[in-house]
Design a protein around this motif. Structure first.
Motif, PDB file in Angstrom:
ATOM      1  N   HIS A 138       0.844  -1.210   0.000  1.00  0.00           N
ATOM      2  CA  HIS A 138       0.000   0.000   0.000  1.00  0.00           C
ATOM      3  C   HIS A 138       0.878   1.259   0.000  1.00  0.00           C
ATOM      4  CE1 HIS A 138      -2.796  -3.019   1.644  1.00  0.00           C
ATOM      5  NE2 HIS A 138      -3.733  -2.317   1.025  1.00  0.00           N
ATOM      6  N   PHE A 139       1.904   1.226   0.843  1.00  0.00           N
ATOM      7  CA  PHE A 139       2.808   2.366   0.922  1.00  0.00           C
ATOM      8  C   PHE A 139       3.556   2.528  -0.410  1.00  0.00           C
ATOM      9  CE2 PHE A 139       6.875   4.322   2.254  1.00  0.00           C
ATOM     10  CZ  PHE A 139       6.377   5.472   2.836  1.00  0.00           C
ATOM     11  N   LEU A 175      -8.637   7.702   9.805  1.00  0.00           N
ATOM     12  CA  LEU A 175      -8.371   6.505  10.616  1.00  0.00           C
ATOM     13  C   LEU A 175      -6.907   6.070  10.503  1.00  0.00           C
ATOM     14  CD1 LEU A 175     -11.573   4.459   9.683  1.00  0.00           C
ATOM     15  CD2 LEU A 175     -11.227   5.997  11.631  1.00  0.00           C
ATOM     16  N   GLY A 176      -6.128   6.788   9.697  1.00  0.00           N
ATOM     17  CA  GLY A 176      -4.740   6.377   9.466  1.00  0.00           C
ATOM     18  C   GLY A 176      -3.758   7.205  10.257  1.00  0.00           C
ATOM     19  N   ARG A 177      -2.556   6.712  10.291  1.00  0.00           N
ATOM     20  CA  ARG A 177      -1.462   7.417  10.960  1.00  0.00           C
ATOM     21  C   ARG A 177      -0.191   6.938  10.267  1.00  0.00           C
ATOM     22  NH1 ARG A 177      -0.452   9.301  16.230  1.00  0.00           N
ATOM     23  NH2 ARG A 177      -2.577   8.782  16.776  1.00  0.00           N
ATOM     24  N   CYS A 178       0.358   7.792   9.438  1.00  0.00           N
ATOM     25  CA  CYS A 178       1.552   7.352   8.721  1.00  0.00           C
ATOM     26  C   CYS A 178       2.716   7.336   9.706  1.00  0.00           C
ATOM     27  CB  CYS A 178       1.826   8.290   7.547  1.00  0.00           C
ATOM     28  SG  CYS A 178       3.231   7.755   6.593  1.00  0.00           S
ATOM     29  N   ARG A 188       3.692  -4.416  12.667  1.00  0.00           N
ATOM     30  CA  ARG A 188       2.422  -5.155  12.734  1.00  0.00           C
ATOM     31  C   ARG A 188       1.616  -4.782  11.512  1.00  0.00           C
ATOM     32  NH1 ARG A 188      -0.275  -4.392  18.444  1.00  0.00           N
ATOM     33  NH2 ARG A 188      -0.372  -2.321  17.582  1.00  0.00           N
ATOM     34  N   TYR A 189       0.825  -5.751  11.007  1.00  0.00           N
ATOM     35  CA  TYR A 189       0.139  -5.468   9.751  1.00  0.00           C
ATOM     36  C   TYR A 189      -1.355  -5.725   9.868  1.00  0.00           C
ATOM     37  CZ  TYR A 189      -1.004  -5.343   4.823  1.00  0.00           C
ATOM     38  OH  TYR A 189      -1.556  -5.002   3.614  1.00  0.00           O
ATOM     39  N   HIS A 190      -2.122  -4.771   9.334  1.00  0.00           N
ATOM     40  CA  HIS A 190      -3.551  -4.980   9.155  1.00  0.00           C
ATOM     41  C   HIS A 190      -3.896  -4.391   7.793  1.00  0.00           C
ATOM     42  CE1 HIS A 190      -7.864  -4.325   9.380  1.00  0.00           C
ATOM     43  NE2 HIS A 190      -7.885  -5.251  10.338  1.00  0.00           N
ATOM     44  N   ARG A 191      -4.602  -5.146   6.965  1.00  0.00           N
ATOM     45  CA  ARG A 191      -4.801  -4.727   5.572  1.00  0.00           C
ATOM     46  C   ARG A 191      -5.499  -3.372   5.428  1.00  0.00           C
ATOM     47  NH1 ARG A 191      -7.215  -9.127   2.502  1.00  0.00           N
ATOM     48  NH2 ARG A 191      -6.507 -10.605   4.051  1.00  0.00           N
ATOM     49  N   TRP A 192      -6.474  -3.070   6.313  1.00  0.00           N
ATOM     50  CA  TRP A 192      -7.153  -1.788   6.194  1.00  0.00           C
ATOM     51  C   TRP A 192      -6.322  -0.663   6.789  1.00  0.00           C
ATOM     52  CZ3 TRP A 192     -10.283  -0.774   2.595  1.00  0.00           C
ATOM     53  CH2 TRP A 192     -11.162  -1.740   2.101  1.00  0.00           C
ATOM     54  N   ASP A 197      -3.273   4.314   6.395  1.00  0.00           N
ATOM     55  CA  ASP A 197      -1.981   4.994   6.608  1.00  0.00           C
ATOM     56  C   ASP A 197      -1.448   5.566   5.292  1.00  0.00           C
ATOM     57  OD1 ASP A 197      -2.252   4.157   9.204  1.00  0.00           O
ATOM     58  OD2 ASP A 197      -0.563   2.759   9.181  1.00  0.00           O
ATOM     59  N   SER A 198      -1.627   4.794   4.203  1.00  0.00           N
ATOM     60  CA  SER A 198      -1.108   5.282   2.911  1.00  0.00           C
ATOM     61  C   SER A 198      -1.893   6.516   2.457  1.00  0.00           C
ATOM     62  CB  SER A 198      -1.165   4.177   1.852  1.00  0.00           C
ATOM     63  OG  SER A 198      -2.510   3.931   1.446  1.00  0.00           O
TER      64      SER A 198
END
Ligand SMILES: NC(=O)c1ccc[n+]([C@@H]2O[C@H](COP(=O)([O-])OP(=O)(O)OC[C@H]3O[C@@H](n4cnc5c(N)ncnc54)[C@H](OP(=O)(O)O)[C@@H]3O)[C@@H](O)[C@H]2O)c1
Length: 339
Positions: A138-139, A175-178, A188-192, A197-198
């Motif tokens: 995603h990034f 809802l993101g935080r880059c 840690r990974y979560h698909r959403w 974040d991206s």
């Protein structure tokens, strides 16, 4: 913190009333003689944005990862818009060597003068995947590929008198935080979360590019836009491939409730063409929760324009992509070599 940056409901979802906007694509001036690149324009919102621009007579360059899909999309656009001037360029944004080659090809196609770059392509809800360079996907696609493309296209953008870059984010950036220390290799990974974040990174990049251009007194404007929620296969495609059919159907149902890609492209189009737009502004639909409606200026989460995060992401992106943006304050008067 304010506006939903901390605990609590994010800003756009605390407001029930729509914000009235009156802007429509009828306000777009004749774009004859202007060249525009739209990434991810083989389908969805990008295809709709490309069509709007072609209808206003811009020379449109479709950028997508498959050469045959690109040609088919260009042919389809020519069928819908008589006399449209369209080209396609193949580029997988996850592959930085392809990004550099695509920028060279585009620069030739536009004769060294590019008026508009719409960084729209995106992926969402992927299982943990890495780009060929080893960066979280995603990034890599949503941010880094666009960062590199913009940097490599700078000479062409600065060949135009009033160049503009539009970065396509999402209302879900709230809802993101880059995490600017290692967004390319999350612990840690979560698909959403990776997607959200991206989308926050798209806004940080918009502010980084605005600051970079201002500090050099360049006429380049960097603007952000988000489409609201639209009926495309974004997210559900990856969920289906991964066997998550119920989640995919729920997402498709949710997206179908709001607006179609042609309407969802309006905020992008306004950000790209409104003559009053100022670098660093953000446009989105003015309807309830910013999910649909006519385009208005919208607010971003504070952490999506935090000055420290803007600078950290800029430095990291430069390093990971081989410094596509010159670092010298003297540039473009005197270009410097980069290691
Ligand atoms: N749909 C929504 O509700 C929504 C909401 C908020 C924000 N957005 C944003 O709007 C933008 C467009 O989304 P969409 O809904 O139109 O999605 P979409 O229909 O899935 O289209 C995504 C586009 O990106 C291209 N793409 C994907 N991976 C790529 C890569 N590695 N290199 C180059 N191009 C690549 C795709 O090309 P191929 O199909 O050929 O792979 C496609 O043309 C995205 O930035 C997304 O985050 C969408």
């Amino acid at each position: 913190m304010t506006g939903g940056d901390g605990a609590g409901i994010p800003g756009p979802w605390r407001r029930w009333r729509s914000r009235r906007g009156s802007w429509t694509p009828a306000e777009v001036a004749d774009l004859s003689g202007q060249a525009a690149v739209v990434t991810g324009s083989s389908c969805g919102i990008g295809a709709a944005a490309a069509e709007h621009l072609a209808r206003h007579r811009a020379h449109v360059i479709i950028l997508c990862p498959s050469a045959s899909q690109g040609r088919a999309s260009a042919d389809a656009l020519r069928r819908r818009v008589a006399a449209a001037r369209v080209n396609s360029v193949m580029c997988d944004l996850a592959q930085l060597n392809q990004v550099r080659e695509a920028a060279e090809q585009i620069t030739q196609l536009v004769g060294g003068r590019l008026d508009l770059l719409v960084n729209n392509a995106g992926v969402a809800a992927l299982p943990y995947t890495r780009s060929p360079a080893g960066f979280e996907m995603h990034f890599a696609v949503n941010h880094l590929g666009h960062f590199a493309l913009t940097g490599h296209l700078l000479p062409a953008l600065l060949g135009a008198s009033q160049p503009r870059v539009v970065n396509v984010s999402s209302v879900l950036h709230w809802l993101g935080r880059c995490r600017t220390d290692r967004p390319h290799r999350p612990r840690r990974y979560h698909r959403w979360r990776a997607y959200f974040d991206s989308k926050a990174a798209n806004l940080l990049f918009t502010h980084g590019l605005t600051a970079w251009a201002r500090s050099r007194e360049l006429p380049l404007r960097a603007v952000a836009a988000h489409p609201g929620l639209a009926n495309t296969a974004l997210g559900s495609r990856a969920l289906r491939t991964d066997g998550r059919r119920l989640e995919a159907r729920l997402l498709e149902w949710g997206q179908a409730q709001w607006h179609s890609p042609p309407e969802a492209a309006w905020p992008l189009l306004r950000a790209a063409t409104d003559p009053h737009v100022v670098g660093g502004e953000f446009f989105g639909p003015g309807g309830r929760w910013e999910w649909s409606g006519t385009p208005v200026r919208v607010r971003a989460a504070q952490r999506a324009h935090d000055a420290r995060a803007v600078e950290q992401l800029w430095r990291l992106s430069q390093r990971l992509t081989g410094h596509p943006f010159p670092t010298s304050p003297r540039w473009p008067v005197q270009r410097e070599a980069h290691s």
